[in-house]
Design a protein around this motif. Structure first.
Motif, PDB file in Angstrom:
ATOM      1  N   GLN A   2       0.815  -1.204   0.000  1.00 54.18           N
ATOM      2  CA  GLN A   2       0.000   0.000   0.000  1.00 54.18           C
ATOM      3  C   GLN A   2       0.854   1.262   0.000  1.00 54.18           C
ATOM      4  O   GLN A   2       0.472   2.268  -0.547  1.00 54.18           O
ATOM      5  CB  GLN A   2      -0.906  -0.009   1.243  1.00 54.18           C
ATOM      6  N   ILE A   3       2.023   1.205   0.580  1.00 56.86           N
ATOM      7  CA  ILE A   3       2.902   2.369   0.639  1.00 56.86           C
ATOM      8  C   ILE A   3       3.356   2.779  -0.754  1.00 56.86           C
ATOM      9  O   ILE A   3       3.289   3.962  -1.092  1.00 56.86           O
ATOM     10  CB  ILE A   3       4.105   2.092   1.572  1.00 56.86           C
ATOM     11  N   PRO A   4       3.794   1.882  -1.631  1.00 54.41           N
ATOM     12  CA  PRO A   4       4.181   2.308  -2.973  1.00 54.41           C
ATOM     13  C   PRO A   4       3.003   2.914  -3.746  1.00 54.41           C
ATOM     14  O   PRO A   4       3.189   3.867  -4.508  1.00 54.41           O
ATOM     15  CB  PRO A   4       4.677   1.040  -3.642  1.00 54.41           C
ATOM     16  N   VAL A   5       1.813   2.407  -3.534  1.00 56.15           N
ATOM     17  CA  VAL A   5       0.636   2.942  -4.242  1.00 56.15           C
ATOM     18  C   VAL A   5       0.352   4.364  -3.764  1.00 56.15           C
ATOM     19  O   VAL A   5       0.116   5.275  -4.557  1.00 56.15           O
ATOM     20  CB  VAL A   5      -0.592   2.025  -4.032  1.00 56.15           C
ATOM     21  N   SER A   6       0.378   4.561  -2.448  1.00 57.74           N
ATOM     22  CA  SER A   6       0.104   5.903  -1.926  1.00 57.74           C
ATOM     23  C   SER A   6       1.211   6.874  -2.329  1.00 57.74           C
ATOM     24  O   SER A   6       0.965   8.042  -2.605  1.00 57.74           O
ATOM     25  CB  SER A   6      -0.073   5.878  -0.406  1.00 57.74           C
ATOM     26  N   ARG A   7       2.460   6.359  -2.381  1.00 56.69           N
ATOM     27  CA  ARG A   7       3.567   7.190  -2.841  1.00 56.69           C
ATOM     28  C   ARG A   7       3.366   7.579  -4.311  1.00 56.69           C
ATOM     29  O   ARG A   7       3.595   8.730  -4.697  1.00 56.69           O
ATOM     30  CB  ARG A   7       4.866   6.397  -2.699  1.00 56.69           C
ATOM     31  N   ALA A   8       2.931   6.655  -5.100  1.00 53.98           N
ATOM     32  CA  ALA A   8       2.691   6.912  -6.527  1.00 53.98           C
ATOM     33  C   ALA A   8       1.549   7.916  -6.693  1.00 53.98           C
ATOM     34  O   ALA A   8       1.624   8.827  -7.528  1.00 53.98           O
ATOM     35  CB  ALA A   8       2.376   5.620  -7.254  1.00 53.98           C
ATOM     36  N   LEU A   9       0.502   7.761  -5.900  1.00 51.00           N
ATOM     37  CA  LEU A   9      -0.621   8.703  -5.973  1.00 51.00           C
ATOM     38  C   LEU A   9      -0.184  10.117  -5.555  1.00 51.00           C
ATOM     39  O   LEU A   9      -0.560  11.109  -6.177  1.00 51.00           O
ATOM     40  CB  LEU A   9      -1.783   8.236  -5.086  1.00 51.00           C
ATOM     41  N   ARG A  10       0.609  10.173  -4.492  1.00 48.49           N
ATOM     42  CA  ARG A  10       1.104  11.469  -4.028  1.00 48.49           C
ATOM     43  C   ARG A  10       2.014  12.090  -5.093  1.00 48.49           C
ATOM     44  O   ARG A  10       1.958  13.287  -5.368  1.00 48.49           O
ATOM     45  CB  ARG A  10       1.850  11.302  -2.714  1.00 48.49           C
ATOM     46  N   HIS A  11       2.842  11.272  -5.705  1.00 45.31           N
ATOM     47  CA  HIS A  11       3.737  11.741  -6.759  1.00 45.31           C
ATOM     48  C   HIS A  11       2.930  12.294  -7.939  1.00 45.31           C
ATOM     49  O   HIS A  11       3.257  13.359  -8.487  1.00 45.31           O
ATOM     50  CB  HIS A  11       4.647  10.594  -7.207  1.00 45.31           C
ATOM     51  N   MET A  12       1.868  11.610  -8.332  1.00 41.96           N
ATOM     52  CA  MET A  12       0.999  12.073  -9.423  1.00 41.96           C
ATOM     53  C   MET A  12       0.319  13.390  -9.043  1.00 41.96           C
ATOM     54  O   MET A  12       0.227  14.308  -9.860  1.00 41.96           O
ATOM     55  CB  MET A  12      -0.046  11.003  -9.766  1.00 41.96           C
ATOM     56  N   ALA A  13      -0.142  13.474  -7.815  1.00 42.89           N
ATOM     57  CA  ALA A  13      -0.786  14.703  -7.344  1.00 42.89           C
ATOM     58  C   ALA A  13       0.215  15.853  -7.333  1.00 42.89           C
ATOM     59  O   ALA A  13      -0.108  16.991  -7.724  1.00 42.89           O
ATOM     60  CB  ALA A  13      -1.387  14.491  -5.959  1.00 42.89           C
ATOM     61  N   ASP A  14       1.446  15.578  -6.905  1.00 44.43           N
ATOM     62  CA  ASP A  14       2.474  16.609  -6.879  1.00 44.43           C
ATOM     63  C   ASP A  14       2.786  17.100  -8.295  1.00 44.43           C
ATOM     64  O   ASP A  14       2.954  18.297  -8.522  1.00 44.43           O
ATOM     65  CB  ASP A  14       3.758  16.081  -6.223  1.00 44.43           C
ATOM     66  N   ARG A  15       2.868  16.160  -9.225  1.00 46.34           N
ATOM     67  CA  ARG A  15       3.143  16.541 -10.621  1.00 46.34           C
ATOM     68  C   ARG A  15       1.993  17.379 -11.195  1.00 46.34           C
ATOM     69  O   ARG A  15       2.231  18.350 -11.920  1.00 46.34           O
ATOM     70  CB  ARG A  15       3.361  15.298 -11.493  1.00 46.34           C
ATOM     71  N   ALA A  16       0.765  17.005 -10.875  1.00 39.00           N
ATOM     72  CA  ALA A  16      -0.388  17.770 -11.359  1.00 39.00           C
ATOM     73  C   ALA A  16      -0.352  19.183 -10.779  1.00 39.00           C
ATOM     74  O   ALA A  16      -0.602  20.173 -11.491  1.00 39.00           O
ATOM     75  CB  ALA A  16      -1.682  17.064 -10.980  1.00 39.00           C
ATOM     76  N   GLN A  17      -0.036  19.284  -9.481  1.00 38.89           N
ATOM     77  CA  GLN A  17       0.053  20.594  -8.838  1.00 38.89           C
ATOM     78  C   GLN A  17       1.173  21.419  -9.449  1.00 38.89           C
ATOM     79  O   GLN A  17       1.025  22.616  -9.692  1.00 38.89           O
ATOM     80  CB  GLN A  17       0.271  20.434  -7.323  1.00 38.89           C
ATOM     81  N   LEU A  18       2.308  20.782  -9.726  1.00 49.92           N
ATOM     82  CA  LEU A  18       3.430  21.465 -10.345  1.00 49.92           C
ATOM     83  C   LEU A  18       3.057  21.975 -11.743  1.00 49.92           C
ATOM     84  O   LEU A  18       3.390  23.102 -12.114  1.00 49.92           O
ATOM     85  CB  LEU A  18       4.639  20.530 -10.432  1.00 49.92           C
ATOM     86  N   ALA A  19       2.333  21.167 -12.491  1.00 50.11           N
ATOM     87  CA  ALA A  19       1.896  21.574 -13.832  1.00 50.11           C
ATOM     88  C   ALA A  19       0.975  22.795 -13.740  1.00 50.11           C
ATOM     89  O   ALA A  19       1.106  23.748 -14.524  1.00 50.11           O
ATOM     90  CB  ALA A  19       1.197  20.423 -14.537  1.00 50.11           C
TER      91      ALA A  19
END
Length: 95
Positions: A2-19
């Motif tokens: 579950q940790i890699p999935v939540s990390r991946a989701l957070r990473h995607m959210a961070d990239r969207a926010q950065l965009a």
């Protein structure tokens, strides 16, 4: 797992926010460039405006002189009109 999935989701959210942040920054940058161009245009228009004002002031002075002459001409013609009856009477007596 579950940790890699939540990390991946957070990473995607961070990239969207950065965009979104980059898009917003680009928008502000574009607006600043437009304002800068408008300022340059307006500053460069000053000599043209001053020239137009000077030309119009000269024209106003010319028209004032012309108006003064027309006023004098009207006064002269009105004087002739006022004197007309007495001139006619004098010519009739002379006849």
């Amino acid at each position: 797992m579950q940790i890699p999935v939540s990390r991946a989701l957070r990473h995607m959210a961070d990239r969207a926010q950065l965009a979104k942040t980059r898009e917003k920054a680009d928008s502000y940058k574009h607006r600043a460039q437009e304002v800068h161009q408008r300022i340059n245009f307006l500053e460069s228009a000053r000599p043209d405006i001053v020239g137009t004002i000077d030309r119009l002031k000269r024209r106003r002075a010319e028209l004032a002189k012309e108006m003064e002459q027309v006023t004098k001409d009207i006064a002269a013609e009105e004087k002739k009109l006022q004197e007309l009856p007495s001139v006619i009477v004098g010519l009739k007596q002379e006849r």
